[in-house]
Design a protein around this motif. Structure first.
Motif, PDB file in Angstrom:
ATOM      1  N   GLN A  27       1.127  -1.275   0.105  1.00  0.00           N
ATOM      2  CA  GLN A  27       0.047   0.001   0.136  1.00  0.00           C
ATOM      3  C   GLN A  27       1.442   1.654   0.247  1.00  0.00           C
ATOM      4  O   GLN A  27      -0.078   2.228   1.146  1.00  0.00           O
ATOM      5  N   THR A  28       1.838   0.472  -0.704  1.00  0.00           N
ATOM      6  CA  THR A  28       3.201   2.363  -0.750  1.00  0.00           C
ATOM      7  C   THR A  28       3.023   2.838  -1.852  1.00  0.00           C
ATOM      8  O   THR A  28       3.733   2.063  -2.372  1.00  0.00           O
ATOM      9  N   ASP A  29       3.468   3.851  -2.680  1.00  0.00           N
ATOM     10  CA  ASP A  29       3.475   5.060  -3.809  1.00  0.00           C
ATOM     11  C   ASP A  29       5.129   5.048  -3.419  1.00  0.00           C
ATOM     12  O   ASP A  29       5.623   5.249  -2.477  1.00  0.00           O
ATOM     13  N   THR A  30       5.721   4.779  -4.838  1.00  0.00           N
ATOM     14  CA  THR A  30       7.238   5.259  -4.141  1.00  0.00           C
ATOM     15  C   THR A  30       7.176   6.413  -5.358  1.00  0.00           C
ATOM     16  O   THR A  30       7.091   6.448  -6.848  1.00  0.00           O
ATOM     17  N   LEU A  31       7.725   7.382  -4.906  1.00  0.00           N
ATOM     18  CA  LEU A  31       8.141   8.683  -6.067  1.00  0.00           C
ATOM     19  C   LEU A  31       9.284   9.303  -6.351  1.00  0.00           C
ATOM     20  O   LEU A  31       9.653   9.155  -5.096  1.00  0.00           O
ATOM     21  N   GLN A  32       9.777   9.188  -6.917  1.00  0.00           N
ATOM     22  CA  GLN A  32      11.010   9.628  -7.290  1.00  0.00           C
ATOM     23  C   GLN A  32      11.413  10.697  -8.196  1.00  0.00           C
ATOM     24  O   GLN A  32      10.647  11.465  -9.227  1.00  0.00           O
ATOM     25  N   TYR A  33      12.287  11.808  -6.651  1.00  0.00           N
ATOM     26  CA  TYR A  33      12.560  13.174  -7.404  1.00  0.00           C
ATOM     27  C   TYR A  33      13.517  13.738  -7.670  1.00  0.00           C
ATOM     28  O   TYR A  33      14.381  12.850  -7.891  1.00  0.00           O
ATOM     29  N   GLN A  34      14.158  14.467  -8.464  1.00  0.00           N
ATOM     30  CA  GLN A  34      15.230  15.060  -9.140  1.00  0.00           C
ATOM     31  C   GLN A  34      15.305  16.077  -8.365  1.00  0.00           C
ATOM     32  O   GLN A  34      14.692  17.297  -8.929  1.00  0.00           O
ATOM     33  N   CYS A  35      16.268  16.714  -7.451  1.00  0.00           N
ATOM     34  CA  CYS A  35      16.482  17.523  -6.884  1.00  0.00           C
ATOM     35  C   CYS A  35      17.942  18.363  -7.159  1.00  0.00           C
ATOM     36  O   CYS A  35      18.391  17.699  -8.243  1.00  0.00           O
ATOM     37  N   ASP A  36      18.425  19.970  -7.097  1.00  0.00           N
ATOM     38  CA  ASP A  36      19.149  20.087  -7.759  1.00  0.00           C
ATOM     39  C   ASP A  36      20.488  19.189  -7.143  1.00  0.00           C
ATOM     40  O   ASP A  36      21.339  19.084  -7.913  1.00  0.00           O
ATOM     41  N   GLU A  37      19.763  19.075  -5.932  1.00  0.00           N
ATOM     42  CA  GLU A  37      21.286  18.022  -5.143  1.00  0.00           C
ATOM     43  C   GLU A  37      21.552  17.154  -5.323  1.00  0.00           C
ATOM     44  O   GLU A  37      22.966  16.274  -5.515  1.00  0.00           O
ATOM     45  N   LYS A  38      20.203  16.214  -5.525  1.00  0.00           N
ATOM     46  CA  LYS A  38      20.171  14.825  -6.377  1.00  0.00           C
ATOM     47  C   LYS A  38      19.237  14.121  -6.171  1.00  0.00           C
ATOM     48  O   LYS A  38      18.142  14.366  -5.902  1.00  0.00           O
ATOM     49  N   PRO A  39      18.805  12.710  -6.531  1.00  0.00           N
ATOM     50  CA  PRO A  39      18.029  12.812  -6.413  1.00  0.00           C
ATOM     51  C   PRO A  39      17.632  12.134  -4.898  1.00  0.00           C
ATOM     52  O   PRO A  39      17.763  11.928  -3.964  1.00  0.00           O
ATOM     53  N   LEU A  40      15.893  12.223  -5.196  1.00  0.00           N
ATOM     54  CA  LEU A  40      15.369  11.691  -4.215  1.00  0.00           C
ATOM     55  C   LEU A  40      14.722  10.683  -4.096  1.00  0.00           C
ATOM     56  O   LEU A  40      13.356  10.850  -4.664  1.00  0.00           O
ATOM     57  N   LYS A  83       4.148  20.908  -3.209  1.00  0.00           N
ATOM     58  CA  LYS A  83       2.470  21.158  -4.362  1.00  0.00           C
ATOM     59  C   LYS A  83       3.059  21.035  -5.657  1.00  0.00           C
ATOM     60  O   LYS A  83       3.953  21.078  -6.086  1.00  0.00           O
ATOM     61  N   GLY A  84       2.151  20.123  -5.946  1.00  0.00           N
ATOM     62  CA  GLY A  84       1.923  19.659  -7.825  1.00  0.00           C
ATOM     63  C   GLY A  84       3.141  18.554  -7.627  1.00  0.00           C
ATOM     64  O   GLY A  84       3.257  17.529  -6.938  1.00  0.00           O
ATOM     65  N   ASP A  85       3.883  19.312  -8.577  1.00  0.00           N
ATOM     66  CA  ASP A  85       5.230  17.734  -8.468  1.00  0.00           C
ATOM     67  C   ASP A  85       6.881  18.086  -8.300  1.00  0.00           C
ATOM     68  O   ASP A  85       7.728  17.889  -9.157  1.00  0.00           O
ATOM     69  N   THR A  86       6.606  18.974  -7.350  1.00  0.00           N
ATOM     70  CA  THR A  86       7.888  20.519  -7.131  1.00  0.00           C
ATOM     71  C   THR A  86       7.780  19.704  -5.495  1.00  0.00           C
ATOM     72  O   THR A  86       6.421  19.397  -4.616  1.00  0.00           O
ATOM     73  N   ALA A  87       9.279  19.949  -5.068  1.00  0.00           N
ATOM     74  CA  ALA A  87       9.370  19.423  -3.788  1.00  0.00           C
ATOM     75  C   ALA A  87      10.318  20.222  -2.673  1.00  0.00           C
ATOM     76  O   ALA A  87      11.756  20.976  -3.676  1.00  0.00           O
ATOM     77  N   THR A  88      10.816  20.109  -1.500  1.00  0.00           N
ATOM     78  CA  THR A  88      11.683  21.288  -0.910  1.00  0.00           C
ATOM     79  C   THR A  88      11.841  20.188   0.441  1.00  0.00           C
ATOM     80  O   THR A  88      10.656  19.885   1.203  1.00  0.00           O
ATOM     81  N   ASN A  98      16.396  21.126  -2.434  1.00  0.00           N
ATOM     82  CA  ASN A  98      15.841  22.140  -3.343  1.00  0.00           C
ATOM     83  C   ASN A  98      15.212  21.771  -4.628  1.00  0.00           C
ATOM     84  O   ASN A  98      16.473  20.600  -5.814  1.00  0.00           O
ATOM     85  N   ASN A  99      13.824  22.723  -5.213  1.00  0.00           N
ATOM     86  CA  ASN A  99      14.194  22.108  -6.289  1.00  0.00           C
ATOM     87  C   ASN A  99      13.824  20.848  -6.521  1.00  0.00           C
ATOM     88  O   ASN A  99      14.169  20.470  -7.906  1.00  0.00           O
ATOM     89  N   CYS A 100      13.058  20.379  -5.968  1.00  0.00           N
ATOM     90  CA  CYS A 100      12.581  18.713  -6.533  1.00  0.00           C
ATOM     91  C   CYS A 100      11.915  18.437  -7.451  1.00  0.00           C
ATOM     92  O   CYS A 100      10.925  19.055  -7.026  1.00  0.00           O
ATOM     93  N   GLN A 101      12.266  17.934  -8.477  1.00  0.00           N
ATOM     94  CA  GLN A 101      10.803  17.692  -9.996  1.00  0.00           C
ATOM     95  C   GLN A 101      11.043  16.761  -9.705  1.00  0.00           C
ATOM     96  O   GLN A 101      11.341  15.575 -10.167  1.00  0.00           O
ATOM     97  N   LEU A 102       9.273  15.865  -9.885  1.00  0.00           N
ATOM     98  CA  LEU A 102       8.677  14.897  -9.560  1.00  0.00           C
ATOM     99  C   LEU A 102       8.952  14.043 -11.139  1.00  0.00           C
ATOM    100  O   LEU A 102       8.643  14.554 -12.317  1.00  0.00           O
ATOM    101  N   GLN A 103       9.862  13.071 -11.012  1.00  0.00           N
ATOM    102  CA  GLN A 103      10.111  12.122 -12.214  1.00  0.00           C
ATOM    103  C   GLN A 103       8.729  10.972 -12.911  1.00  0.00           C
ATOM    104  O   GLN A 103       8.517  10.465 -12.170  1.00  0.00           O
ATOM    105  N   ASN A 104       8.367  10.945 -13.898  1.00  0.00           N
ATOM    106  CA  ASN A 104       6.746  10.538 -14.477  1.00  0.00           C
ATOM    107  C   ASN A 104       5.843  10.661 -13.757  1.00  0.00           C
ATOM    108  O   ASN A 104       5.954   9.357 -13.401  1.00  0.00           O
ATOM    109  N   PRO A 105       5.937  11.481 -13.726  1.00  0.00           N
ATOM    110  CA  PRO A 105       4.182  11.787 -12.542  1.00  0.00           C
ATOM    111  C   PRO A 105       2.876  11.297 -13.132  1.00  0.00           C
ATOM    112  O   PRO A 105       3.312  11.481 -14.904  1.00  0.00           O
TER     113      PRO A 105
END
Length: 107
Positions: A27-40, A83-88, A98-105
């Motif tokens: 029951q868990t979703d895995t979300l991939q973000y690409q941040c300025d510093e590194k992937p999350l 918020k939306g496809d971005t995160a901090t 910072n500037n974490c962008q959701l990959q393949n939203p």
């Protein structure tokens, strides 16, 4: 007979623990973000009330808190705000990712 029953109780309890962990992972979703510093990579509970991730070699589990805009999770030290496809990610009010962008939203 009672000795066998008493001997099997720990195995039964261990089985319940493994089952609960298995169900939680299902029951868990895995979300991939690409941040300025590194992937999350974020694991978000199906109920959307908790996120888990690794930061600075520490496994963090944050619960959903109040937010005027977007979604905010915290453990009192770290904050994951999206918020939306971005995160901090913040640590004690200081931005650490910072500037974490959701990959393949999913839309």
């Amino acid at each position: 007979m009672k000795k066998r029953l008493i001997a099997t109780i720990p195995f039964m309890l261990a089985g319940c623990s493994y089952y609960n962990t298995f169900v939680e992972r299902m029951q868990t979703d895995t979300l991939q973000y690409q941040c300025d510093e590194k992937p999350l990579t974020i694991e978000q509970s199906d109920q959307k009330n908790r996120v888990k991730f690794v930061y600075d070699n520490e496994y963090l589990s944050l619960t959903q808190g109040l937010s005027a805009s977007g979604t905010r999770y915290t453990d009192g030290v770290y904050v994951f705000w999206s918020k939306g496809d971005t995160a901090t990610v913040y640590r004690k009010d200081r931005i650490v990712l910072n500037n974490c962008q959701l990959q393949n939203p999913k839309h």
